[in-house]
Design a protein around this motif. Structure first.
Motif, PDB file in Angstrom:
ATOM      1  N   LEU A 105      37.897  37.131  44.004  1.00  0.00           N
ATOM      2  CA  LEU A 105      38.042  36.198  42.875  1.00  0.00           C
ATOM      3  C   LEU A 105      37.110  36.563  41.740  1.00  0.00           C
ATOM      4  O   LEU A 105      37.430  36.364  40.574  1.00  0.00           O
ATOM      5  CB  LEU A 105      37.722  34.763  43.323  1.00  0.00           C
ATOM      6  CG  LEU A 105      38.928  33.884  43.591  1.00  0.00           C
ATOM      7  CD1 LEU A 105      39.493  34.203  44.939  1.00  0.00           C
ATOM      8  CD2 LEU A 105      38.560  32.431  43.471  1.00  0.00           C
ATOM      9  N   ALA A 106      35.938  37.043  42.108  1.00  0.00           N
ATOM     10  CA  ALA A 106      34.968  37.467  41.106  1.00  0.00           C
ATOM     11  C   ALA A 106      34.184  38.617  41.721  1.00  0.00           C
ATOM     12  O   ALA A 106      34.053  38.679  42.941  1.00  0.00           O
ATOM     13  CB  ALA A 106      34.036  36.311  40.766  1.00  0.00           C
ATOM     14  N   PRO A 107      33.678  39.517  40.892  1.00  0.00           N
ATOM     15  CA  PRO A 107      32.858  40.590  41.448  1.00  0.00           C
ATOM     16  C   PRO A 107      31.739  39.978  42.298  1.00  0.00           C
ATOM     17  O   PRO A 107      31.208  38.920  41.953  1.00  0.00           O
ATOM     18  CB  PRO A 107      32.284  41.278  40.206  1.00  0.00           C
ATOM     19  CG  PRO A 107      33.200  40.907  39.092  1.00  0.00           C
ATOM     20  CD  PRO A 107      33.771  39.554  39.432  1.00  0.00           C
ATOM     21  N   GLU A 118      41.590  36.731  47.059  1.00  0.00           N
ATOM     22  CA  GLU A 118      42.959  36.258  46.879  1.00  0.00           C
ATOM     23  C   GLU A 118      43.853  36.943  47.903  1.00  0.00           C
ATOM     24  O   GLU A 118      43.807  38.161  48.052  1.00  0.00           O
ATOM     25  CB  GLU A 118      43.429  36.602  45.460  1.00  0.00           C
ATOM     26  CG  GLU A 118      42.466  36.121  44.379  1.00  0.00           C
ATOM     27  CD  GLU A 118      43.091  36.111  42.997  1.00  0.00           C
ATOM     28  OE1 GLU A 118      44.017  36.898  42.760  1.00  0.00           O
ATOM     29  OE2 GLU A 118      42.652  35.296  42.172  1.00  0.00           O
TER      30      GLU A 118
END
Ligand SMILES: Cc1cc2nc3c(=O)[nH]c(=O)nc-3n(C[C@H](O)[C@H](O)[C@H](O)COP(=O)(O)OP(=O)(O)OC[C@H]3O[C@@H](n4cnc5c(N)ncnc54)[C@H](O)[C@@H]3O)c2cc1C
Ligand code: FES
Lengths: 106, 408
Positions: free
Chosen positions: B63-65, B43
């Motif tokens: 956004l995600a691990p 992001e």
């Protein structure tokens, strides 16, 4: 378990919850759904946003106002992206109209 | 029978979200995400905020691990640019010669900063769009130095805020006569301007950068000397251009997809070519709040359009959709939130505690709201705009009234 008194049930707005600032830790949030009370962290796990200040409680779901991520206030589970990290929840005990939470519990 | 293969180009908010949403909705086919940058999808908002001040680090922007995407079965090809699209053969060519055959293609290529090459400069001025640019700039923000920013939009103003937080002296040059002119009304601009002046930002409004020269011995401290159109000379140690972005639609244009300052898409994100979709900063989409297709440059748009595209690919309904446009910006320790369309007549409200809010009405309905440090008002305004709330302008402006009650 050490129980800490946080507020009275009547202090908690059904729409917006109640933000509780305590020394030495991040702000907490108390939520009221019907007769049930839940205590969670107040800061969204996605970004720097206060859930009580910008969020909307809908049933057991608190939707963060900044990016509309959401959690279940009962167990802190993520119910909507962009959040990925669960919200911390604390055990609650009610005595008369008073709300107690176990804050040192991990 | 081979598995359905969705290929996504671009590892930003939109590209990453399409991949995650597809899996969350139960998509079982193959997903390949091609990203030009070396990072997993991240992001951008922190790049002008916490990442510059040191409050955020690169891994907190993902956004995600990283492991999560692999677990979800998203094949990630990073540091690789997609160079050619054959929309008819349904094939994507990568710069390293790899070829990807797809059933569905999502173009989430975002936007690139507009380049500024002033007289005297050897090349374009530095910009802030990518992680590596933010990290390089962070190194240059040393206490006691001066940062010159060209452009008084959201990113320029966040840059000067972060500079101040690091003890850097900011100077900002903006061609328009007010700040954030594209995003907020004149009263909001004036309020923001006053706050920035009070915080110590040197503002040059209605001015353009004419030339830039290396420091000469008699021009005082600083590495560069910037000369404005009115002859003002400014010494600065670092310069950043934040004068807007252009959609990165080269792939789509060359492949013959309909484009018009953005890849044209319908409300669900379909381009003019079946099975090819676009989302995020690069897409110009049909929206309920405008008569013409609109291209938006905001986190929320990238996120929501991506969810819509994922749902459309699967023929389902998007989860948690929100069609009201909006963005936020953190400046000088305050959070600005804009909901809806903040144009036209501006109804200004200052509450007793000095908090600012501006409302915009059209045909008696609330269409836009700009607030500072009033997240509840922003949330209620977003919802009120979404349901087309009719509202009395006099009641909104009434300093004794409670706008939260009016919007609930
Ligand atoms: C510094 C900064 C701060 C911001 N702050 C805010 C904010 O506070 N609030 C807000 O609402 N919005 C903010 N934004 C805007 C928001 O970040 C963007 O709207 C969002 O990133 C758009 O997402 P996207 O996926 O469409 O594009 P991007 O995030 O730009 O991602 C597109 C990606 O595609 C890649 N790409 C392009 N072409 C190719 C190719 N051919 N092959 C492979 N990869 C390719 C690009 O390299 C890029 O990584 C900010 C933006 C910036 C730059
Ligand atoms: S800060 Fe709560 S969803 Fe982003």
């Amino acid at each position: 378990m050490t129980w800490t008194r946080l507020c009275s049930i009547s202090d908690i707005s059904e729409d917006d919850g109640l933000r509780i600032d305590r020394d030495g830790r991040g702000p907490l949030a108390a939520w009221r759904v019907g007769d049930a009370v839940f205590v969670t962290d107040d800061t969204c796990t996605h970004g720097q946003a206060s859930l009580t200040e910008g969020g909307i409680l809908d049933g057991f779901q608190i939707e963060c106002g900044l990016h509309l991520g959401a959690f279940d206030v009962r167990d802190g589970k993520v119910t909507s992206a962009p959040c990925t990290i669960p919200l911390r929840v604390y055990p609650v005990r009610i005595e008369a109209d008073e709300v107690f939470a176990a804050l040192n519990d991990t | 029978m081979s598995e359905r293969h969705v290929v996504i180009v671009g590892g930003g908010q939109a590209g990453g979200r399409v991949a995650l949403s597809l899996r969350e909705a139960g998509f079982q086919g193959r997903i390949t995400l091609v990203a030009e940058e070396a990072h997993p999808p991240y992001e951008r908002p922190a790049l002008s905020k916490g990442l510059l001040t040191g409050e955020a680090e690169p891994d907190t922007t993902l956004l995600a691990p990283a492991a999560h995407l692999a677990q979800m079965g998203v094949a990630l090809i990073t540091a690789t640019r997609a160079t050619e699209l054959d929309a008819v053969a349904r094939r994507l060519l990568l710069e390293d010669g790899r070829r990807l055959d797809f059933d569905d293609l999502v173009l989430a290529t975002g936007a690139r900063p507009r380049r500024l090459v002033p007289e005297g400069a050897a090349g374009p001025l530095p910009v802030l769009r990518r992680m590596d640019e933010a990290l390089a700039l962070r190194e240059r923000l040393r206490p006691g130095t001066t940062l010159a920013v060209v452009g008084g939009g959201v990113i320029g103003l966040e840059l000067v805020s972060s500079a101040l937080a690091r003890g850097v002296r900011p100077v900002l040059i903006e061609a328009a006569d007010r700040l954030m002119a594209r995003q907020v009304g004149p009263a909001a601009s004036a309020f923001i301007e006053a706050r920035h002046r009070a915080a110590g930002t040197e503002l040059h409004l209605g001015r353009t950068l004419r030339r830039i020269d290396p420091r000469s011995l008699d021009s005082g401290p600083g590495v560069f000397v910037l000369t404005l159109d009115d002859g003002t000379a400014i010494a600065a140690d670092a310069v950043v251009a934040a004068i807007g972005v252009v959609p990165d639609m080269a792939l789509a244009e060359a492949a013959g997809l309909a484009c018009e300052d953005g890849i044209l898409v319908d409300a669900e994100g379909r381009t003019s070519q079946p099975g090819i979709w676009a989302a995020g900063d690069v897409a110009r989409a049909v929206v309920p709040w405008s008569d013409r297709p609109e291209r938006q440059e905001s986190w929320r748009n990238a996120e929501m359009q991506a969810r819509r595209v994922a749902a459309s690919i699967l023929g389902s309904d998007p989860a948690g959709d929100d069609l009201v446009p909006g963005f936020w910006s953190d400046q000088l320790g305050q959070r600005l939130q804009s909901e809806g369309v903040c144009a036209g007549t501006e109804i200004v409200r200052l509450s007793g505690d000095g908090r600012f809010a501006a409302f915009h009405l059209r045909d008696g309905r609330l269409v836009g709201c700009t607030t500072l440090d009033n997240p509840k008002l922003a949330t209620l305004a977003r919802r009120a705009i979404g349901r087309g709330l009719e509202i009395d302008p006099a009641a909104l402006a009434d300093p004794g009234g409670d706008p939260l009650r009016l919007l609930r």
